[in-house]
Design a protein around this motif. Structure first.
Motif, PDB file in Angstrom:
ATOM      1  N   ILE A   1      -3.494 -71.910  22.441  1.00 24.64           N
ATOM      2  CA  ILE A   1      -3.205 -70.636  21.787  1.00 24.64           C
ATOM      3  C   ILE A   1      -4.018 -69.557  22.484  1.00 24.64           C
ATOM      4  CG2 ILE A   1      -3.364 -69.328  19.622  1.00 24.64           C
ATOM      5  CD1 ILE A   1      -3.358 -72.125  18.194  1.00 24.64           C
ATOM      6  N   GLY A   2      -3.355 -68.518  22.965  1.00 24.43           N
ATOM      7  CA  GLY A   2      -4.113 -67.444  23.586  1.00 24.43           C
ATOM      8  C   GLY A   2      -3.243 -66.597  24.489  1.00 24.43           C
ATOM      9  N   THR A   3      -3.911 -65.777  25.276  1.00 30.35           N
ATOM     10  CA  THR A   3      -3.185 -64.988  26.277  1.00 30.35           C
ATOM     11  C   THR A   3      -2.717 -65.935  27.383  1.00 30.35           C
ATOM     12  OG1 THR A   3      -5.194 -64.647  27.547  1.00 30.35           O
ATOM     13  CG2 THR A   3      -4.691 -62.995  25.835  1.00 30.35           C
ATOM     14  N   PRO A   4      -1.741 -65.513  28.172  1.00 31.25           N
ATOM     15  CA  PRO A   4      -1.328 -66.367  29.288  1.00 31.25           C
ATOM     16  C   PRO A   4      -2.507 -66.776  30.168  1.00 31.25           C
ATOM     17  CG  PRO A   4       0.267 -64.618  28.977  1.00 31.25           C
ATOM     18  CD  PRO A   4      -0.866 -64.332  28.023  1.00 31.25           C
ATOM     19  N   GLU A   5      -3.428 -65.855  30.403  1.00 36.04           N
ATOM     20  CA  GLU A   5      -4.589 -66.166  31.247  1.00 36.04           C
ATOM     21  C   GLU A   5      -5.433 -67.262  30.613  1.00 36.04           C
ATOM     22  OE1 GLU A   5      -3.641 -63.129  30.327  1.00 36.04           O
ATOM     23  OE2 GLU A   5      -3.003 -62.288  32.247  1.00 36.04           O
ATOM     24  N   ALA A   6      -5.649 -67.121  29.295  1.00 34.61           N
ATOM     25  CA  ALA A   6      -6.504 -68.094  28.597  1.00 34.61           C
ATOM     26  C   ALA A   6      -5.838 -69.464  28.572  1.00 34.61           C
ATOM     27  CB  ALA A   6      -6.797 -67.609  27.176  1.00 34.61           C
ATOM     28  N   VAL A   7      -4.523 -69.487  28.318  1.00 35.08           N
ATOM     29  CA  VAL A   7      -3.816 -70.766  28.261  1.00 35.08           C
ATOM     30  C   VAL A   7      -3.825 -71.439  29.635  1.00 35.08           C
ATOM     31  CG1 VAL A   7      -1.518 -71.798  27.963  1.00 35.08           C
ATOM     32  CG2 VAL A   7      -2.415 -70.206  26.246  1.00 35.08           C
ATOM     33  N   ALA A   8      -3.580 -70.650  30.678  1.00 35.13           N
ATOM     34  CA  ALA A   8      -3.624 -71.223  32.032  1.00 35.13           C
ATOM     35  C   ALA A   8      -5.000 -71.804  32.315  1.00 35.13           C
ATOM     36  CB  ALA A   8      -3.264 -70.147  33.065  1.00 35.13           C
ATOM     37  N   ALA A   9      -6.035 -71.095  31.879  1.00 35.30           N
ATOM     38  CA  ALA A   9      -7.401 -71.573  32.132  1.00 35.30           C
ATOM     39  C   ALA A   9      -7.679 -72.867  31.376  1.00 35.30           C
ATOM     40  CB  ALA A   9      -8.413 -70.488  31.740  1.00 35.30           C
ATOM     41  N   GLN A  10      -7.227 -72.917  30.112  1.00 34.09           N
ATOM     42  CA  GLN A  10      -7.463 -74.139  29.315  1.00 34.09           C
ATOM     43  C   GLN A  10      -6.739 -75.339  29.917  1.00 34.09           C
ATOM     44  OE1 GLN A  10      -6.925 -73.795  24.908  1.00 34.09           O
ATOM     45  NE2 GLN A  10      -6.726 -71.625  25.336  1.00 34.09           N
ATOM     46  N   MET A  11      -5.495 -75.125  30.309  1.00 32.10           N
ATOM     47  CA  MET A  11      -4.729 -76.218  30.887  1.00 32.10           C
ATOM     48  C   MET A  11      -5.389 -76.722  32.172  1.00 32.10           C
ATOM     49  SD  MET A  11      -0.741 -75.331  30.427  1.00 32.10           S
ATOM     50  CE  MET A  11       0.065 -75.908  28.941  1.00 32.10           C
ATOM     51  N   ALA A  12      -5.801 -75.763  32.982  1.00 27.87           N
ATOM     52  CA  ALA A  12      -6.436 -76.136  34.251  1.00 27.87           C
ATOM     53  C   ALA A  12      -7.712 -76.932  33.994  1.00 27.87           C
ATOM     54  CB  ALA A  12      -6.731 -74.882  35.069  1.00 27.87           C
ATOM     55  N   GLU A  13      -8.448 -76.538  32.944  1.00 27.20           N
ATOM     56  CA  GLU A  13      -9.697 -77.243  32.653  1.00 27.20           C
ATOM     57  C   GLU A  13      -9.423 -78.673  32.194  1.00 27.20           C
ATOM     58  OE1 GLU A  13     -12.071 -75.799  29.406  1.00 27.20           O
ATOM     59  OE2 GLU A  13     -13.823 -76.993  30.037  1.00 27.20           O
ATOM     60  N   PHE A  14      -8.427 -78.833  31.326  1.00 21.81           N
ATOM     61  CA  PHE A  14      -8.064 -80.180  30.867  1.00 21.81           C
ATOM     62  C   PHE A  14      -7.783 -81.117  32.039  1.00 21.81           C
ATOM     63  CE2 PHE A  14      -7.065 -81.469  26.447  1.00 21.81           C
ATOM     64  CZ  PHE A  14      -7.610 -80.394  25.773  1.00 21.81           C
ATOM     65  N   VAL A  15      -7.036 -80.594  32.991  1.00 26.46           N
ATOM     66  CA  VAL A  15      -6.627 -81.457  34.100  1.00 26.46           C
ATOM     67  C   VAL A  15      -7.766 -81.643  35.088  1.00 26.46           C
ATOM     68  CG1 VAL A  15      -5.020 -81.653  36.041  1.00 26.46           C
ATOM     69  CG2 VAL A  15      -4.174 -80.976  33.789  1.00 26.46           C
ATOM     70  N   ALA A  16      -8.490 -80.549  35.363  1.00 22.12           N
ATOM     71  CA  ALA A  16      -9.584 -80.651  36.347  1.00 22.12           C
ATOM     72  C   ALA A  16     -10.673 -81.591  35.866  1.00 22.12           C
ATOM     73  CB  ALA A  16     -10.149 -79.261  36.633  1.00 22.12           C
ATOM     74  N   THR A  17     -10.888 -81.669  34.546  1.00 21.73           N
ATOM     75  CA  THR A  17     -11.980 -82.496  34.030  1.00 21.73           C
ATOM     76  C   THR A  17     -11.495 -83.852  33.533  1.00 21.73           C
ATOM     77  OG1 THR A  17     -11.802 -81.523  31.832  1.00 21.73           O
ATOM     78  CG2 THR A  17     -13.299 -80.446  33.389  1.00 21.73           C
ATOM     79  N   ASP A  18     -10.298 -84.233  33.960  1.00 26.68           N
ATOM     80  CA  ASP A  18      -9.783 -85.567  33.658  1.00 26.68           C
ATOM     81  C   ASP A  18      -9.640 -85.842  32.163  1.00 26.68           C
ATOM     82  OD1 ASP A  18      -9.393 -86.158  36.273  1.00 26.68           O
ATOM     83  OD2 ASP A  18     -11.183 -87.425  36.494  1.00 26.68           O
ATOM     84  N   ALA A  19      -9.109 -84.844  31.435  1.00 25.30           N
ATOM     85  CA  ALA A  19      -8.679 -85.110  30.067  1.00 25.30           C
ATOM     86  C   ALA A  19      -7.170 -85.376  30.050  1.00 25.30           C
ATOM     87  CB  ALA A  19      -9.008 -83.943  29.156  1.00 25.30           C
ATOM     88  N   ALA A  20      -6.494 -85.059  31.163  1.00 24.60           N
ATOM     89  CA  ALA A  20      -5.042 -85.265  31.261  1.00 24.60           C
ATOM     90  C   ALA A  20      -4.633 -85.071  32.713  1.00 24.60           C
ATOM     91  CB  ALA A  20      -4.293 -84.259  30.385  1.00 24.60           C
ATOM     92  N   ASP A  21      -3.431 -85.579  33.041  1.00 22.13           N
ATOM     93  CA  ASP A  21      -2.841 -85.284  34.354  1.00 22.13           C
ATOM     94  C   ASP A  21      -1.813 -84.163  34.240  1.00 22.13           C
ATOM     95  OD1 ASP A  21      -4.197 -87.270  35.923  1.00 22.13           O
ATOM     96  OD2 ASP A  21      -2.988 -88.776  34.905  1.00 22.13           O
ATOM     97  N   GLY A  22      -1.462 -83.826  33.018  1.00 25.11           N
ATOM     98  CA  GLY A  22      -0.467 -82.781  32.795  1.00 25.11           C
ATOM     99  C   GLY A  22      -0.083 -82.782  31.337  1.00 25.11           C
ATOM    100  N   PHE A  23       0.999 -82.083  31.033  1.00 25.10           N
ATOM    101  CA  PHE A  23       1.355 -81.890  29.624  1.00 25.10           C
ATOM    102  C   PHE A  23       2.859 -81.979  29.422  1.00 25.10           C
ATOM    103  CE2 PHE A  23      -2.324 -79.396  30.828  1.00 25.10           C
ATOM    104  CZ  PHE A  23      -3.279 -79.894  29.957  1.00 25.10           C
TER     105      PHE A  23
END
Lengths: 433, 367
Positions: A361-383
């Motif tokens: 939930i957030g601005t496009p910038e915030a959502v992109a950042a959250q998604m990138a963090e999830f993947v970069a830190t090995d919480a997921a490979d994608g969504f």
């Protein structure tokens, strides 16, 4: 040039028959007309997604002996819709959820191989199982399997399908197959030549221990739900660790949680929209019904804007059919009571608070950042993105967030291959000797 | 000579063994649509079509063809012996949804031991038993299509209800080999009932065809023989309480238009004979020129022997092209065959009305 970032994989879920889908919104369109499927699939392909994902229904849900009438009901048959979508898309992977309990390996392997041929190598199969005599009432066998047998049948089902897919030589000659196992004893010749991907991509949904082990042994993608970055990392590490046992590399299984998202022009705007959507998803009627599904008793006398019932759930209730009851109802009820008391929440507010899915939930910038963090830190490979609106629910994401992911270098700017295996970076299965 | 009772109906098979990519089928379907044919068919079997041979799932192929075409009916063969009636119902209804009302299915059984061994659930059974079961499948499939009334989806924001559950119905079907509770998962398809076809080329199929089919193809080598079989099928349909006009009877004909007229000085083969099938169960063969075939079709139709023809081109690309340009065109010129589609659905092409849901009728009657 900076180092290559770990790439995000994205998939689009066509909203199914639960209260995620807000049909009361004036922008909501048909969940059955082909136009709706075409719109979402084309949007996903414009966004360079890996695949499009369809759930399955085999019996309408019932509550208290009556067909559930509050949420979207009814949907077409997955593989047929995906074959039609293959005509209006070119690269997008096409994933069908199909039950291994109420199908036979020969027929399903044939249908999936046909989809793979007709789409030029874009087919995927989300393997699910059922333990449910209620659903079985629509099928020849009529019966059901206990929980343990569901997974042994599913594992043998997938293994058998792979034997069939491998039974044609690359030069186009079928070799006879014979499979003898606990659940299937079949032999003959498979009727479809080797398909472009060799084996359609196999997806497994579910977080249980048996599900994780099955995924580690047999799946290419695991479709999961986990609520936080930390829980995601723990799950990710656990599942990837299991792969070695089966001689597989960590990158051979992609971990993709199902997520919802709400975009806004500011953080406050997005939060406000998200709250509105939750109210639409959890109407007063839906709040009471959700509670009845846990309590297992008729709660129609309670006020959805009042406190939680002070009676205990009936753990043996058959009030709800066609829907899995998650966990021990007594424990869930105790947890919800504590939540309600701690925050002073009504029934409806408690359901909203407790049932919130993993959301960005957030601005496009915030959502992109959250998604990138999830993947970069090995919480997921994608969504796997689960929009709350049919069929326009991903329009904004593709228009506003995908370009930001591309700018960050974490998402492709063009398809680099033609098959789903290409998009996912998965190996092509080799020939059997 | 009798006067033809209705419009001429034409349909074509687009079978192509060894074809595993969509463009081949799309090309043939579009060609048939240029000829304003009622529908195309695609054959299928549960097992391989023969030793060392393969084919794709026919319903899958025609679902792939649907968005690439606009009007032509799409009739895949779907087998009933080893499949699940509930899945069959859902898949055919979905073909109707993705084609916006152009779906049918040809009911077929799987009689061989080899096919039974691909499932390992039960041994092969005699054809009579399998056709009786196929009739049960056709019956429950139609009930499932009716199990959602057309206006079951209400989206009533005032009460928060998406559907009116009183307009959804259990079918509670008990057959000799299976039972189905219902209701369907797929809402009622655009045509109400997608069109049911049976290749009634063997008398063992006649009872099931007369009771459940909207379209049958029969096997005959003369108009007289065709007329006799058609009368028998219609008599049986009436015995099941059906209107005789609800059954469209086509003559099955393999056509080889490779040679024949076209060369200067060659006269068209008027009323060219058809020869009995050289493969058991296969359609009889017409071999000759496309104009001669137009004469033959005119002759049979004028004799009121059949409502039309289901042709199987021996070499699909070549023969279908000659059929559309050399046979259909003169039939259109004579006013015997339509030049455009008057409606959007396969039922429209066939002049069949859209059935009401039996459950809706029962509910109305109970008021």
């Amino acid at each position: 040039m900076s180092r290559q970032h770990k790439q995000i994989h994205l998939a689009a879920h066509f909203p199914g028959v639960n209260n995620t889908t807000v049909w009361t919104d004036p922008r909501s369109r048909s969940q059955i007309d082909f136009d709706s499927f075409e719109h979402l699939a084309r949007t996903a392909e414009r966004g360079l997604f890996d695949f499009f994902f369809l759930a399955e229904g085999l019996r309408l849900r019932e509550h208290n002996g009556r067909i559930h009438d509050l949420d979207v009901v009814g949907r077409p048959e997955s593989i047929t819709v995906l074959n039609a979508l293959a005509a209006v898309t070119e690269r997008l992977g096409l994933a069908a959820t199909v039950n291994a309990t109420f199908n036979e390996p020969y027929e399903l392997a044939r249908r999936l191989a046909s989809l793979d041929h007709l789409s030029g190598g874009r087919a995927a199969w989300n393997v699910v199982t059922s333990s449910d005599a209620f659903t079985g009432e629509n099928f020849r066998r009529g019966g059901f399997l206990d929980r343990a047998d569901r997974y042994t049948r599913a594992a043998e089902f997938v293994a058998t399908a792979r034997e069939l897919w491998d039974s044609w030589t690359p030069d186009g000659t079928p070799r006879p197959f014979a499979h003898t196992g606990r659940h299937f004893t079949i032999d003959g010749e498979f009727g479809v030549p080797r398909s472009p991907q060799g084996h359609p991509v196999v997806i497994q949904a579910g977080d249980s221990d048996e599900g994780r082990e099955f995924a580690a042994s047999a799946a290419d993608i695991i479709f999961t739900r986990h609520g936080s970055l930390e829980a995601g990392r723990t799950f990710y590490a656990d599942v990837k660790r299991r792969l070695a046992r089966y001689g597989r590399a960590p990158e051979e299984l992609k971990i993709m949680p199902g997520v919802t998202l709400v975009l806004g022009d500011t953080a406050a705007d997005a939060q406000e929209k998200a709250a509105e959507i939750r109210l639409q998803q959890v109407s007063p009627q839906t709040a009471l019904l959700t509670l009845e599904q846990i309590w297992g008793v008729d709660l129609s006398g309670y006020d959805p804007d009042g406190p939680l019932p002070d009676i205990d759930p009936d753990p043996d209730s058959q009030l709800t059919q066609g829907r899995v009851r998650h966990g021990d109802p007594l424990a869930v009820a105790a947890k919800w009571r504590a939540l309600s008391e701690e925050k002073g929440l009504s029934i409806r507010q408690t359901v909203i608070e407790a049932n919130g899915r993993q959301s960005f939930i957030g601005t496009p910038e915030a959502v992109a950042a959250q998604m990138a963090e999830f993947v970069a830190t090995d919480a997921a490979d994608g969504f796997i993105l689960v929009p709350h609106l049919t069929p326009g629910g991903l329009d904004d994401f593709v228009g506003r967030v995908v370009p930001l992911l591309q700018e960050r270098g974490v998402f492709r700017t063009a398809y680099t291959g033609t098959t789903l295996r290409d998009h996912l970076g998965l190996p092509y299965p080799g020939e059997r000797g | 000579m009798a006067v033809p009772t209705g419009t001429l109906h034409l349909a074509a098979a687009i079978d192509g063994d060894g074809r595993y990519q969509a463009p081949y089928y799309v090309e043939l379907a579009r060609l048939a649509e240029e000829g304003t044919l009622d529908f195309i068919t695609l054959d299928d079997t549960f097992g391989p079509p023969g030793p060392g041979r393969g084919r794709l799932d026919a319903l899958a192929v025609l679902a792939r063809v649907a968005p690439a075409t606009g009007r032509i009916g799409l009739v895949p063969t779907v087998t009933t012996t080893h499949t699940e009636p509930f899945h069959v119902s859902s898949a055919v209804a979905t073909l109707d949804w993705v084609s916006r009302g152009r779906a049918g299915w040809r009911v077929e059984v799987s009689a061989t031991e080899a096919e039974a061994r691909l499932v390992g659930r039960r041994p092969a059974a005699p054809a009579g038993e399998l056709w009786a079961e196929a009739g049960e499948v056709a019956d429950v499939v139609a009930r499932l299509w009716d199990s959602w009334e057309d206006d079951a989806e209400i989206r009533d924001t005032a009460t928060g209800r998406f559907i009116d559950r009183d307009k959804l119905h259990y079918v509670d079907f008990e057959g000799a080999h299976f039972s189905v509770r219902g209701p369907a998962i797929v809402p009622r398809p655009p045509q109400g009932h997608p069109v049911v076809a049976v290749a009634a080329t063997d008398p063992v199929t006649w009872q099931t065809a007369a009771r459940h089919a909207d379209v049958v193809y029969l096997r005959a080598t003369s108009p007289e023989e065709a007329g006799r079989i058609r009368d028998e099928l219609k008599r049986r349909a009436v015995a099941h309480g059906r209107e005789p006009g609800s059954l469209t009877v086509l003559a099955a004909l393999a056509v080889d238009l490779a040679d024949g007229e076209g060369a200067p000085g060659t006269a068209p083969a008027v009323n060219a004979p058809v020869t009995p099938a050289d493969t058991p169960g296969g359609p009889p063969l017409y071999r000759g020129g496309p104009a001669g075939l137009a004469e033959l079709i005119t002759g049979w139709h004028t004799a009121d022997a059949v409502d039309g023809f289901h042709i199987t081109p021996v070499a699909p690309r070549h023969d279908l092209e000659r059929f559309v340009n050399g046979t259909v065109a003169p039939l259109q010129h004579r006013g015997l065959f339509r030049t455009c589609y008057p409606g959007a659905t396969l039922r429209d092409h066939l002049g069949l009305s859209r059935p009401a849901s039996r459950y809706a009728l029962e509910r109305e009657a109970a008021r």
